[in-house]
Scaffold this motif. Structure first.
Motif, PDB file in Angstrom:
ATOM      1  N   ILE A 199      -4.399  -4.020  -8.902  1.00  9.89           N
ATOM      2  CA  ILE A 199      -4.965  -4.025  -9.565  1.00  9.89           C
ATOM      3  C   ILE A 199      -5.292  -2.983 -10.346  1.00  9.89           C
ATOM      4  O   ILE A 199      -5.115  -2.729 -11.761  1.00  9.89           O
ATOM      5  CB  ILE A 199      -5.384  -5.886 -10.160  1.00  9.89           C
ATOM      6  CG1 ILE A 199      -4.751  -6.931 -10.070  1.00  9.89           C
ATOM      7  CG2 ILE A 199      -6.476  -5.817 -10.969  1.00  9.89           C
ATOM      8  CD1 ILE A 199      -6.051  -8.366  -9.232  1.00  9.89           C
ATOM      9  N   GLY A 200      -6.234  -2.710  -9.446  1.00  8.45           N
ATOM     10  CA  GLY A 200      -7.436  -1.379  -9.767  1.00  8.45           C
ATOM     11  C   GLY A 200      -6.613   0.144  -9.542  1.00  8.45           C
ATOM     12  O   GLY A 200      -6.506   0.343 -10.370  1.00  8.45           O
ATOM     13  N   PHE A 201      -5.749  -0.016  -8.990  1.00  9.60           N
ATOM     14  CA  PHE A 201      -4.486   0.915  -9.723  1.00  9.60           C
ATOM     15  C   PHE A 201      -3.494   1.094 -10.497  1.00  9.60           C
ATOM     16  O   PHE A 201      -3.718   1.911 -12.006  1.00  9.60           O
ATOM     17  CB  PHE A 201      -2.998   1.350  -8.339  1.00  9.60           C
ATOM     18  CG  PHE A 201      -3.571   2.407  -7.745  1.00  9.60           C
ATOM     19  CD1 PHE A 201      -3.224   4.145  -7.512  1.00  9.60           C
ATOM     20  CD2 PHE A 201      -4.158   1.801  -6.111  1.00  9.60           C
ATOM     21  CE1 PHE A 201      -4.083   4.494  -6.421  1.00  9.60           C
ATOM     22  CE2 PHE A 201      -4.771   3.139  -5.299  1.00  9.60           C
ATOM     23  CZ  PHE A 201      -4.587   4.102  -5.122  1.00  9.60           C
TER      24      PHE A 201
ATOM     25  N   GLY B 263       7.051  10.149 -14.827  1.00 11.76           N
ATOM     26  CA  GLY B 263       6.939   9.477 -16.129  1.00 11.76           C
ATOM     27  C   GLY B 263       6.607   8.202 -16.791  1.00 11.76           C
ATOM     28  O   GLY B 263       6.704   7.704 -17.886  1.00 11.76           O
ATOM     29  N   LYS B 264       7.791   7.745 -15.318  1.00 14.35           N
ATOM     30  CA  LYS B 264       7.983   5.459 -16.318  1.00 14.35           C
ATOM     31  C   LYS B 264       7.769   5.667 -15.545  1.00 14.35           C
ATOM     32  O   LYS B 264       7.531   5.636 -14.059  1.00 14.35           O
ATOM     33  CB  LYS B 264       9.192   6.253 -17.224  1.00 14.35           C
ATOM     34  CG  LYS B 264       9.544   4.983 -17.808  1.00 14.35           C
ATOM     35  CD  LYS B 264      11.026   4.638 -18.209  1.00 14.35           C
ATOM     36  CE  LYS B 264      11.677   3.397 -17.899  1.00 14.35           C
ATOM     37  NZ  LYS B 264      12.632   3.149 -17.561  1.00 14.35           N
ATOM     38  N   GLY B 265       6.962   4.194 -14.462  1.00 10.95           N
ATOM     39  CA  GLY B 265       6.629   3.450 -13.708  1.00 10.95           C
ATOM     40  C   GLY B 265       5.743   2.429 -13.872  1.00 10.95           C
ATOM     41  O   GLY B 265       4.646   2.765 -14.327  1.00 10.95           O
ATOM     42  N   LYS B 266       6.094   0.728 -12.947  1.00 10.18           N
ATOM     43  CA  LYS B 266       3.851   0.772 -12.802  1.00 10.18           C
ATOM     44  C   LYS B 266       3.999   0.476 -11.260  1.00 10.18           C
ATOM     45  O   LYS B 266       5.544  -0.447 -10.596  1.00 10.18           O
ATOM     46  CB  LYS B 266       4.317  -0.399 -13.855  1.00 10.18           C
ATOM     47  CG  LYS B 266       3.821  -0.600 -15.917  1.00 10.18           C
ATOM     48  CD  LYS B 266       4.901  -1.569 -15.966  1.00 10.18           C
ATOM     49  CE  LYS B 266       4.318  -1.851 -17.367  1.00 10.18           C
ATOM     50  NZ  LYS B 266       4.737  -3.182 -18.437  1.00 10.18           N
ATOM     51  N   VAL B 267       2.904   0.118 -11.010  1.00 12.04           N
ATOM     52  CA  VAL B 267       2.440  -0.430  -9.956  1.00 12.04           C
ATOM     53  C   VAL B 267       2.459  -1.849  -9.367  1.00 12.04           C
ATOM     54  O   VAL B 267       2.966  -1.874  -8.703  1.00 12.04           O
ATOM     55  CB  VAL B 267       1.068  -0.124  -9.360  1.00 12.04           C
ATOM     56  CG1 VAL B 267       0.595  -0.528  -8.051  1.00 12.04           C
ATOM     57  CG2 VAL B 267       0.912   1.424  -9.490  1.00 12.04           C
TER      58      VAL B 267
ATOM     59  N   PHE C 102       1.108  -1.184   0.061  1.00 12.38           N
ATOM     60  CA  PHE C 102       0.004   0.131   0.018  1.00 12.38           C
ATOM     61  C   PHE C 102       0.825   0.995  -0.060  1.00 12.38           C
ATOM     62  O   PHE C 102       0.824   2.052  -1.073  1.00 12.38           O
ATOM     63  CB  PHE C 102      -0.628  -0.173   1.081  1.00 12.38           C
ATOM     64  CG  PHE C 102      -2.323  -0.883   1.062  1.00 12.38           C
ATOM     65  CD1 PHE C 102      -3.139  -0.322  -0.220  1.00 12.38           C
ATOM     66  CD2 PHE C 102      -2.693  -2.099   1.331  1.00 12.38           C
ATOM     67  CE1 PHE C 102      -4.626  -0.580  -0.043  1.00 12.38           C
ATOM     68  CE2 PHE C 102      -3.114  -3.016   1.590  1.00 12.38           C
ATOM     69  CZ  PHE C 102      -4.032  -2.656   0.188  1.00 12.38           C
ATOM     70  N   ILE C 103       1.902   0.821   1.369  1.00 11.19           N
ATOM     71  CA  ILE C 103       2.970   2.483   0.722  1.00 11.19           C
ATOM     72  C   ILE C 103       3.625   2.467  -0.238  1.00 11.19           C
ATOM     73  O   ILE C 103       3.719   3.102  -1.772  1.00 11.19           O
ATOM     74  CB  ILE C 103       3.621   2.418   1.998  1.00 11.19           C
ATOM     75  CG1 ILE C 103       3.552   2.256   3.249  1.00 11.19           C
ATOM     76  CG2 ILE C 103       4.653   3.569   1.595  1.00 11.19           C
ATOM     77  CD1 ILE C 103       4.337   2.193   4.950  1.00 11.19           C
ATOM     78  N   GLY C 104       4.151   1.337  -0.953  1.00 10.10           N
ATOM     79  CA  GLY C 104       4.368   1.004  -2.361  1.00 10.10           C
ATOM     80  C   GLY C 104       3.712   2.099  -3.852  1.00 10.10           C
ATOM     81  O   GLY C 104       4.042   2.987  -4.688  1.00 10.10           O
ATOM     82  N   ILE C 105       2.573   1.820  -3.496  1.00  8.14           N
ATOM     83  CA  ILE C 105       1.653   1.897  -5.074  1.00  8.14           C
ATOM     84  C   ILE C 105       1.439   3.628  -4.084  1.00  8.14           C
ATOM     85  O   ILE C 105       1.399   4.125  -5.275  1.00  8.14           O
ATOM     86  CB  ILE C 105       0.002   1.345  -4.503  1.00  8.14           C
ATOM     87  CG1 ILE C 105      -0.222  -0.105  -4.708  1.00  8.14           C
ATOM     88  CG2 ILE C 105      -1.177   2.019  -4.753  1.00  8.14           C
ATOM     89  CD1 ILE C 105      -1.395  -0.431  -4.274  1.00  8.14           C
ATOM     90  N   GLY C 106       1.380   3.879  -3.131  1.00 12.16           N
ATOM     91  CA  GLY C 106       1.325   5.901  -3.030  1.00 12.16           C
ATOM     92  C   GLY C 106       2.632   5.792  -3.446  1.00 12.16           C
ATOM     93  O   GLY C 106       2.527   6.994  -4.234  1.00 12.16           O
TER      94      GLY C 106
ATOM     95  N   SER D 178      -3.967   5.997  -0.289  1.00 10.66           N
ATOM     96  CA  SER D 178      -3.605   3.858  -0.412  1.00 10.66           C
ATOM     97  C   SER D 178      -2.673   3.852   1.005  1.00 10.66           C
ATOM     98  O   SER D 178      -3.235   2.772   1.435  1.00 10.66           O
ATOM     99  CB  SER D 178      -2.594   4.353  -1.504  1.00 10.66           C
ATOM    100  OG  SER D 178      -2.538   3.051  -1.312  1.00 10.66           O
ATOM    101  N   CYS D 179      -2.173   4.496   1.936  1.00  7.12           N
ATOM    102  CA  CYS D 179      -1.021   4.421   2.087  1.00  7.12           C
ATOM    103  C   CYS D 179      -2.273   4.686   3.992  1.00  7.12           C
ATOM    104  O   CYS D 179      -1.877   3.242   5.392  1.00  7.12           O
ATOM    105  CB  CYS D 179      -0.163   5.708   2.845  1.00  7.12           C
ATOM    106  SG  CYS D 179       0.776   6.272   1.547  1.00  7.12           S
TER     107      CYS D 179
END
Lengths: 342, 444, 347
Positions: free
Chosen positions: A179-181, A269-273, A52-56, A225-226
């Motif tokens: 998946i949602g993010f 500008g680049k990256g994936k959850v 969750f922290i990583g998503i944020g 998210s966090c």
């Protein structure tokens, strides 16, 4: 021949988080009892908070910002949800909503500081860290808050709904969020706008994106998210303490490391959850494998440091080589490309 | 065309550099490979060791399983092991010594528990009864969980125990040393895991420990509140759980075979009594606390406060602050206090006797206030040196190795089927300039 | 009509501009020193008899001297627009540990060994960031983890004491005593300590390097715009590497005093210094964009943090609320800094 080689190298870089996970799993085979249902389940559920922290953190970084307040936000989420349930006596659903709302408020504040007051996000969230920490201590008076024997929801979160799959409810919720993010970032207009914001703020603005509003929403999403992750973690543990992660490796550091290993560009500008999630899984699994193989904590931090340093080193080298091309005439670059096959 | 030529040269240069870069890439890859191989090697060297352990361990359960089949011979074998274990335990209690030449596995102290107060939460902060639930582990043995495993009563020799500590610290190293030494003397195998102060990591380690199915698990819980949940999980997995060192909530005892550790509250009360006498029953005291919210925080701050209120009501509490464990910050804190309170400040009560002591003494010396009495909890090298030098009046003796030793003794006694107390406290002492020499060399 | 309107709006906007200018110019010039003066006034009101006593001033200066030493070096990193050196904590820890380990070889070896270790960290950082252009935050973060792992593995996670390292050797014990006395050396009857002197000297040297040398001017150009600096023929690699070396050197000086003050070498020496030092530097008016601010401001920032803690304790604010107050004051000052710079067209 040349082409194939180039293909391989770029593939390694793109899928490095998966490769990292694979290596860890291979080592897992050496340790006893790694591939048991129970162990995998416990590993997966302990990725939850970091995910969750990583998503944020990842979403913020894609938009070109750093959110350093994520770690304390998660702690605050855990404290608020347990405080609301145990001390104030609200039902779980309402307490979780309140915790997420607190996250939203902090996120909006962060966003306002960055967009309206035009403070660099690194500084604004650094200051916000102190504020959240102070507010948290005042709220709980420095004490731990626990569910006081009310383990109903705790047990529900750790139960396994589908047989033969090592997923407990907490992990399933985490997975749904990931998946949602991912879908939000990849397939919605707003998600694509976030990439544009990080890629080039001015272009994004010229293209008609309300960049201020989008940035505020990004910070809001990150903090929410966090807070949600912290809240679920708090319920899962049955306790929240204000000093979570003040010693040892803070959750922020793990999230940061995983985001970078996952290939998110610090400039935005680049990256994936999803990649962040995979690297978090790999890191957590690595901790477990190292503990059972080498036994001591010291090696964990050394190895995670090495992995991160290798990733940074590799990326830097690639960039350095690319830099060598800059300054050459276009026709010559074509010639150079023909010769080298790049 | 001259510039084209030069450009071509450049290209060649770049191509050369590119090959260089490729070399570097290959080098990086080789490094990576070397690293992974290194890890494999480490893992490989450890792996056989860890496979040996289960082999050694599997003998003991094998003996167990034989018991019902060939009852006479089996029981005799078990009985032999039990007798040997009992002898070994009795001998080890006498013979094993800590670094500072004290008994490693001294007898535990059992405390009497007074009547519980009616409504502790409504009381003021400085009332003794408010902290009743923290001070006394008030739990009846009959209320324990029915899932609690029974002692196999077949001797401690050859048993495998997993110890999960709270984090890396010099104290923890001494604790681990005590445990390992005791386990060696008792013929037990011990594996120590450290989560480095991370709550989530400790939970994961507990899962990992359950997964590898040792004969017993000992935990130093990171948080008093969360301990209940942790011990519940271990007990439900059918493994005997033991608590150590950190005080837990009393309902965690439902899922524990036994708890051992220092009696922080009682030690602080004795320390406060001695200080009160020293001050002549009046004066102002400032407190530097332990980590906020933990059990030592309450014991080492409110223990003395409530004790003073009861026995020396003229001793005032001036301020309570938590600057942490950094010498520089404690120094500033104490210097600020000296500025703020001046002569009102007569004594400083510290929750830790290494960095906090170093900072405090420096500040007092700089201000030239030799009249301020400093007392501290714990006995590290820094603290003991300060007592010897006369800068700190009193610290309390709390053996880290003895803590591990007592825990090992309790576990062993449980395996031997002996009756063990549910809560056993560590022996303690006060260290002053008179007796400090008998506590050298220090444990950490 | 329209003309009049235009005129009035023009006049309005003009008057607005000058109005803002005055206050902001003042703030831009004085910066964090306004806060320092305010805190002084508050302190004087609360405790008029003792606030300006030698004891109190000394305690404030003494408390900031460790952070100050680090900030004097970190300022170069921030100034060259490399944001932050996240490897500060381990530089502090490792240089302290190495120098304690070298105690048996005499005080000179022990001090130089510590400083050399710290400088080595700076050289590696400088190579990675200056030469290869790695991202400063991420590289230093990764390197901090690696160093932390190495320190923990090498010393087994335990603390080392100078007098234990010295063993029974008389000469080595004397060295250990000298090492412990480093942080406890006083001049002028106890009113000035060696740590303060070292900190102030470091700030003065840094001030001269920044303002009166070629390197300082080049650093400003690099900080303001890296590409411009590179294209105009400056040796950017050398400049950035040098700034990292200076930063790590300052951190290792801090590490020596830290270990000497604790009388202990341990991997958790200097924990949290990465962000607390950055806080002080940013309070002092430097921005993460680089090339702005001055050493005088940084010193003010360090002083402000120390005085804020001092005043909060004197008022009697508990540790919990201190975090909150610190955070809000920090955000406020940084906001004012950013705003004044922006309105004056400097950002």
């Amino acid at each position: 021949m040349m082409k194939k080689k180039k293909f391989n190298i770029s593939l390694i870089n793109t899928y490095r988080s998966y490769i990292f996970l694979l290596i860890v799993l291979i080592f897992g085979a050496f340790s006893d009892n790694f591939f048991t249902m129970f162990n995998i389940k416990s590993l997966l559920s302990s990725t939850s908070l970091y995910t969750f922290i990583g998503i944020g953190f990842t979403v913020c970084m894609i938009a070109g910002h750093m959110d350093l307040s994520v770690g304390y936000m998660a702690t605050a989420g855990a404290l608020v949800v347990l405080g609301m349930h145990t001390l104030t006596g609200l039902p779980w659903a309402v307490s979780i909503l309140i915790a997420v709302a607190v996250g939203a408020v902090v996120g909006i504040l962060n966003g306002l500081l960055v967009t309206k007051a035009k403070i660099h996000s690194f500084i604004a969230t650094l200051g916000m860290q102190y504020v959240i920490r102070g507010g948290m201590y005042i709220y709980c008076e420095g004490k731990e808050i626990s569910v006081k024997g009310d383990y109903g929801l705790t047990d529900k979160l750790s139960s396994v709904p589908i047989k033969f799959l090592p997923f407990n409810v907490l992990f399933i919720i985490t997975l749904i969020c990931v998946i949602g993010f991912s879908i939000m970032l990849a397939y919605t207009r707003f998600g694509r706008n976030i990439y544009m914001l990080g890629g080039n703020l001015e272009t994004a603005w010229l293209a008609g994106i309300n960049s201020d509003r989008a940035t505020i929403i990004v910070f809001m999403l990150s903090s929410m998210s966090c807070a949600l992750g912290g809240a679920l973690f708090g319920i899962f543990q049955g306790t929240a303490t204000p000093t979570l992660g003040e010693k040892g490796i803070a959750p922020l550091m793990i999230a940061m490391t995983a985001t970078i290993i996952g290939g998110t560009d610090i400039a935005g500008g680049k990256g994936k959850v999803l990649d962040t999630f995979i690297s978090i899984t790999a890191i957590v699994a690595m901790f477990s494998v190292v503990t059972s193989l080498l036994g001591k904590f010291e090696y964990q931090i050394l190895l995670i440091g090495f992995v991160l340093a290798l990733c940074v080193f590799y990326e830097t080298l690639l960039k350095y080589i690319k830099q060598k091309e800059i300054g050459m005439r276009p026709n010559l670059i074509i010639k150079y490309h023909e010769e080298t096959g790049k | 065309m001259w510039f084209l030529e030069s450009q071509d040269l450049k290209i060649e240069k770049i191509l050369k550099e590119d090959t260089k870069m490729k070399m570097k890439k290959v080098l990086a890859l080789i490094l990576c490979a070397a690293l992974t191989f290194g890890i494999t090697a480490c893992g490989g060297s450890k792996a056989p060791a860890s496979t040996e352990e289960p082999a050694a361990e599997s003998e003991a359960p094998a003996a167990d399983k034989e018991e019902p089949a060939e009852s006479d011979a089996g029981q005799e074998a078990g009985g032999d092991n039990l007798q040997a274990s009992k002898d070994k335990l009795a001998a080890a209690i006498e013979s094993e010594m800590t670094t500072d030449n004290k008994q490693l596995m001294a007898d535990p102290i059992i405390k009497e528990i007074p009547e519980a107060p009616a409504d502790p939460d409504s009381l003021p902060d400085d009332d003794k009864d408010k902290y009743f639930s923290m001070e006394y582990l008030d739990f009846a043995k009959e209320d324990q969980s029915p899932n609690l495993p029974e002692s196999p009563a077949d001797g401690c020799i050859g048993k495998k125990v997993t110890v999960i500590v709270h984090g890396d610290h010099a104290w923890t190293n001494a604790y681990m040393k005590g445990w390992t030494q005791a386990a060696e003397a008792l013929g037990m195998e011990v594996e120590i895991l450290s989560p480095n102060w991370d709550q989530a990591m400790q939970d994961q380690l507990i899962d990992q420990a359950i997964n590898s199915k040792p004969d017993a698990i000992v935990v130093i819980p990171l948080s008093a509140e969360n301990a209940t949940q942790q011990f519940r999980r271990i007990t439900e997995a059918g493994i005997p759980a033991f608590g150590s060192n950190t005080l837990t909530q009393s309902d965690a005892l439902a899922y524990m075979e036994a708890w051992t550790g220092p009696d922080d509250w009682a030690q602080m009360r004795i320390l406060a009594d001695t200080l009160g006498e020293e001050l002549g029953g009046k004066g102002g005291v400032c407190y530097i606390t332990h980590n906020v919210g933990t059990s030592p925080y309450f014991a080492r701050t409110y223990g003395p406060i409530t004790e003073f209120k009861e026995k020396y009501p003229d001793i005032k509490t001036l301020d309570i602050q938590s600057p942490g464990f950094e010498a520089a910050k404690c120094k500033q804190q104490v210097a600020d206090w000296i500025t703020k309170y001046g002569d009102e400040l007569n004594a400083i009560f510290l929750a830790d006797d290494s960095d906090q002591v170093t900072g405090t003494i420096d500040a007092i010396k700089e201000a030239g206030r030799d009249d301020i009495v400093v007392v501290a909890a714990g006995n590290s090298k820094a603290g003991q040196d300060a007592v010897k030098a006369g800068d700190v009046r009193i610290i309390n003796y709390q053996s880290a190795e003895g803590d591990g030793g007592l825990s090992a003794r309790t576990v062993a006694a449980w395996f031997n089927g002996e009756d063990i107390p549910l809560v056993g406290y560590l022996t303690t002492d006060m260290i002053t300039a008179d007796n400090v020499d008998s506590f050298y060399p220090t444990q950490w | 009509m329209t003309k009049v309107n235009e005129n009035t709006t023009a006049a309005k906007s003009d008057s607005r501009k000058t109005e803002i200018n005055k206050a902001l110019v003042f703030f831009d010039k004085a910066g964090v020193w306004i806060l320092v003066v305010c805190l002084m006034a508050i302190g004087f009101i609360i405790n008029p008899s003792d606030y300006f006593s030698v004891g109190n001033i000394r305690s404030i200066l003494q408390a900031i001297s460790l952070t100050g030493m680090c900030c004097a070096g970190l300022a170069y990193i921030v100034y060259s627009s490399n944001m932050n050196d996240m490897s500060l904590p381990m530089t502090i820890a490792i240089s302290g540990m190495v120098s304690i380990q070298l105690v048996p070889f005499g005080i000179v070896v022990c001090i130089f060994g510590g400083l050399l270790t710290g400088t080595l960290v700076g050289i590696i950082n400088g190579f990675m960031i200056g030469k290869l252009r790695a991202n400063p935050i991420i590289w230093t973060l990764a390197f901090n983890m690696v160093l932390s792992g190495i320190a923990r593995v090498a010393w087994g996670g335990s603390q080392i004491y100078p007098d234990v390292v010295a063993g029974g050797n008389e000469a080595a014990l004397a060295t250990a005593e000298t090492f412990n006395q480093l942080a406890r050396t006083y001049f002028f009857g106890g009113s000035v300590s060696l740590m303060m002197v070292v900190m102030v000297v470091m700030f003065i040297i840094s001030y001269f390097i920044m303002t009166h040398t070629k390197f300082g001017n080049q650093l400003k150009i690099v900080g303001t715009n890296y590409e411009t600096a590179r294209l105009s023929g400056l040796n950017v690699v050398r400049i950035i590497t040098l700034s990292y070396i200076i930063c790590s050197f300052c951190a290792s000086v801090c590490g020596l005093f830290y270990a000497s003050m604790r009388k202990i070498g341990s991997y958790d020496n200097g924990m949290g210094y990465d962000f607390s030092c950055l806080t002080a530097v940013l309070l002092g008016g430097m921005t993460l964009l680089g090339g702005k601010g001055s050493m005088v401001g940084v010193f003010g920032g360090v002083l402000a943090v120390g005085m804020l803690n001092n005043v909060m304790t004197l008022i009697g604010i508990s540790t919990f609320n201190q975090y909150l107050v610190t955070g809000i004051v920090f955000l406020l000052i940084v906001w004012l800094n950013t705003k004044s710079a922006r309105k004056l067209g400097r950002a």
